[in-house]
Motif scaffolding. Structure first.
Motif, PDB file in Angstrom:
ATOM      1  N   TRP A   1       0.579  -1.592  -0.052  1.00 41.29           N
ATOM      2  CA  TRP A   1       0.116   0.447  -0.036  1.00 41.29           C
ATOM      3  C   TRP A   1       1.156   1.329   0.122  1.00 41.29           C
ATOM      4  O   TRP A   1       0.472   2.607  -0.141  1.00 41.29           O
ATOM      5  N   TRP A   2       2.828   1.487   0.395  1.00 39.74           N
ATOM      6  CA  TRP A   2       2.871   2.458  -0.108  1.00 39.74           C
ATOM      7  C   TRP A   2       3.405   3.695  -1.117  1.00 39.74           C
ATOM      8  O   TRP A   2       2.935   4.068  -1.211  1.00 39.74           O
ATOM      9  N   THR A   3       2.728   2.398  -2.201  1.00 40.67           N
ATOM     10  CA  THR A   3       3.288   3.469  -4.011  1.00 40.67           C
ATOM     11  C   THR A   3       1.706   3.561  -3.436  1.00 40.67           C
ATOM     12  O   THR A   3       1.649   4.766  -4.314  1.00 40.67           O
ATOM     13  N   GLN A   4       0.428   3.150  -3.243  1.00 41.09           N
ATOM     14  CA  GLN A   4      -0.834   3.625  -3.181  1.00 41.09           C
ATOM     15  C   GLN A   4      -0.392   5.623  -2.236  1.00 41.09           C
ATOM     16  O   GLN A   4      -1.022   6.218  -2.443  1.00 41.09           O
ATOM     17  N   TRP A   5      -0.011   5.039  -0.809  1.00 34.70           N
ATOM     18  CA  TRP A   5       0.259   6.310  -0.254  1.00 34.70           C
ATOM     19  C   TRP A   5       0.714   6.980  -0.544  1.00 34.70           C
ATOM     20  O   TRP A   5       0.715   8.366  -0.130  1.00 34.70           O
ATOM     21  N   LEU A   6       1.682   7.417  -1.005  1.00 34.37           N
ATOM     22  CA  LEU A   6       2.737   7.583  -1.659  1.00 34.37           C
ATOM     23  C   LEU A   6       2.264   9.181  -3.256  1.00 34.37           C
ATOM     24  O   LEU A   6       2.104   9.830  -2.683  1.00 34.37           O
ATOM     25  N   ALA A   7       1.504   8.405  -3.597  1.00 32.05           N
ATOM     26  CA  ALA A   7       0.693   8.984  -4.796  1.00 32.05           C
ATOM     27  C   ALA A   7      -0.603   9.743  -3.937  1.00 32.05           C
ATOM     28  O   ALA A   7      -0.283  11.153  -3.950  1.00 32.05           O
ATOM     29  N   TRP A   8      -0.744   9.620  -3.043  1.00 32.58           N
ATOM     30  CA  TRP A   8      -2.030   9.912  -2.084  1.00 32.58           C
ATOM     31  C   TRP A   8      -1.966  10.877  -1.682  1.00 32.58           C
ATOM     32  O   TRP A   8      -2.022  12.090  -1.209  1.00 32.58           O
ATOM     33  N   ILE A   9      -0.143  11.014  -0.695  1.00 34.34           N
ATOM     34  CA  ILE A   9      -0.017  12.400   0.227  1.00 34.34           C
ATOM     35  C   ILE A   9       1.186  13.036  -0.820  1.00 34.34           C
ATOM     36  O   ILE A   9       0.452  14.677  -0.824  1.00 34.34           O
ATOM     37  N   GLN A  10       1.057  12.953  -2.305  1.00 31.71           N
ATOM     38  CA  GLN A  10       1.982  13.906  -3.133  1.00 31.71           C
ATOM     39  C   GLN A  10       0.925  14.778  -3.932  1.00 31.71           C
ATOM     40  O   GLN A  10       1.386  16.028  -4.157  1.00 31.71           O
ATOM     41  N   GLN A  11      -0.234  14.017  -3.522  1.00 36.68           N
ATOM     42  CA  GLN A  11      -1.348  15.054  -4.503  1.00 36.68           C
ATOM     43  C   GLN A  11      -1.604  16.042  -3.432  1.00 36.68           C
ATOM     44  O   GLN A  11      -2.361  16.838  -3.672  1.00 36.68           O
ATOM     45  N   ARG A  12      -1.539  16.003  -1.746  1.00 35.53           N
ATOM     46  CA  ARG A  12      -2.429  16.710  -0.880  1.00 35.53           C
ATOM     47  C   ARG A  12      -0.876  18.092  -0.191  1.00 35.53           C
ATOM     48  O   ARG A  12      -1.045  18.447   0.609  1.00 35.53           O
ATOM     49  N   SER A  13       0.581  17.456  -0.807  1.00 28.74           N
ATOM     50  CA  SER A  13       1.729  18.344  -0.545  1.00 28.74           C
ATOM     51  C   SER A  13       2.241  19.507  -1.899  1.00 28.74           C
ATOM     52  O   SER A  13       1.556  19.108  -3.065  1.00 28.74           O
ATOM     53  N   GLY A  14       2.461  20.347  -1.033  1.00 29.56           N
ATOM     54  CA  GLY A  14       2.967  21.259  -1.995  1.00 29.56           C
ATOM     55  C   GLY A  14       4.310  21.077  -2.372  1.00 29.56           C
ATOM     56  O   GLY A  14       4.320  20.566  -2.688  1.00 29.56           O
ATOM     57  N   ALA A  15       4.764  21.912  -3.168  1.00 28.28           N
ATOM     58  CA  ALA A  15       5.828  22.583  -4.438  1.00 28.28           C
ATOM     59  C   ALA A  15       6.878  21.533  -3.475  1.00 28.28           C
ATOM     60  O   ALA A  15       7.277  21.756  -1.628  1.00 28.28           O
ATOM     61  N   GLN A  16       7.967  20.465  -4.235  1.00 23.04           N
ATOM     62  CA  GLN A  16       9.408  20.339  -3.253  1.00 23.04           C
ATOM     63  C   GLN A  16      10.311  20.935  -3.468  1.00 23.04           C
ATOM     64  O   GLN A  16      10.427  22.192  -4.189  1.00 23.04           O
ATOM     65  N   LYS A  17      10.937  21.490  -2.188  1.00 21.99           N
ATOM     66  CA  LYS A  17      12.204  22.180  -2.389  1.00 21.99           C
ATOM     67  C   LYS A  17      13.466  21.321  -2.472  1.00 21.99           C
ATOM     68  O   LYS A  17      13.201  20.400  -1.717  1.00 21.99           O
ATOM     69  N   GLU A  18      14.433  22.034  -2.119  1.00 16.88           N
ATOM     70  CA  GLU A  18      15.691  21.384  -2.738  1.00 16.88           C
ATOM     71  C   GLU A  18      15.789  21.201  -0.619  1.00 16.88           C
ATOM     72  O   GLU A  18      16.159  21.960   0.202  1.00 16.88           O
ATOM     73  N   THR A  19      16.610  20.143  -0.220  1.00 12.84           N
ATOM     74  CA  THR A  19      16.891  19.850   0.826  1.00 12.84           C
ATOM     75  C   THR A  19      18.128  20.752   0.583  1.00 12.84           C
ATOM     76  O   THR A  19      18.711  20.655   0.309  1.00 12.84           O
ATOM     77  N   HIS A  20      17.985  21.023   2.431  1.00 15.70           N
ATOM     78  CA  HIS A  20      19.481  21.392   2.748  1.00 15.70           C
ATOM     79  C   HIS A  20      20.167  20.278   3.332  1.00 15.70           C
ATOM     80  O   HIS A  20      20.172  19.347   3.642  1.00 15.70           O
ATOM     81  N   MET A  21      21.261  20.585   2.540  1.00 13.20           N
ATOM     82  CA  MET A  21      22.340  19.574   3.248  1.00 13.20           C
ATOM     83  C   MET A  21      22.865  20.052   4.131  1.00 13.20           C
ATOM     84  O   MET A  21      23.974  18.916   4.770  1.00 13.20           O
ATOM     85  N   ALA A  22      23.349  21.184   4.946  1.00 12.87           N
ATOM     86  CA  ALA A  22      23.912  21.606   6.251  1.00 12.87           C
ATOM     87  C   ALA A  22      22.857  21.894   6.784  1.00 12.87           C
ATOM     88  O   ALA A  22      21.901  22.583   6.634  1.00 12.87           O
TER      89      ALA A  22
END
Length: 200
Positions: free
Chosen positions: A159-180
């Motif tokens: 079910w993880w793949t279904q949840w991933l698609a579900w949460i991505q539809q409800r998420s904002g724009a992706q931001k660059e990961t801070h490495m520091a």
């Protein structure tokens, strides 16, 4: 430890007697099993919290509007209008799946319920690489869990793949990961765990 014993005695054949026979009587080493290792990581609970959990279990105040009041505000789960994705395990001996299903019905908003094919821990730790993974789902939630299950369709895979698609539809724009760690306004202080942990 006391909570762990309660959960173990809910399934004594699997969680007590099999170890007694195989390890103590027969002298076998238990096989390495990552989920049991994770399950052994107990958390200490304050006595008051333990008591509150038992009261919740006995009375379930969230099951009816206003049954619980927090800081003078009566709680009504139907007023929670954010979408929800609920997961249960068909063989869960601690949180029976039909109870999770009924909890899903308490919420407002768009609700999705998925029934995974395992028990309490493995229904959640069920990555796409697991060849035994499957779940059932029925988009129409009825008031009767058994009726929902009767009409549900089995889906092979996690079910993880279904949840991933579900949460991505409800998420904002992706931001660059801070490495520091930290930033110009909040520089990092020191290495973990930090003096605030050591001085206590």
């Amino acid at each position: 430890r006391d909570m762990a014993k309660v959960f173990a005695w809910m399934r004594p054949n699997d969680l007590i007697w099999s170890y007694f026979v195989n390890n103590y009587l027969l002298g076998k080493e238990p096989p390495a099993f990552d989920i049991l290792y994770w399950n052994n990581d107990n958390t200490r609970l304050p006595a008051a919290l333990h008591g509150d959990l038992l009261d919740f279990f006995k009375h379930n105040p969230l099951s009816h509007p206003g049954g619980l009041e927090v800081c003078g505000t009566p709680i009504d789960l139907q007023k929670v209008t954010v979408d929800s994705f609920s997961v249960a395990g068909i063989n869960d001996h601690i949180t029976p799946w039909d109870a999770v299903y009924r909890s899903t019905l308490l919420l407002g908003g768009e609700r999705r319920f998925v029934l995974s094919n395992s028990g309490h821990v493995q229904s959640i730790l069920n990555p796409p690489s697991n060849p035994k993974a499957n779940y059932v789902e029925n988009g129409k939630l009825s008031s009767d869990p058994r009726a929902w299950y009767y009409d549900a369709k089995r889906v092979d895979g996690s079910w993880w793949t279904q949840w991933l698609a579900w949460i991505q539809q409800r998420s904002g724009a992706q931001k660059e990961t801070h490495m520091a760690l930290g930033n110009q306004n909040y520089p990092p202080m020191e290495a973990a765990p930090g003096t605030y942990v050591r001085v206590r």
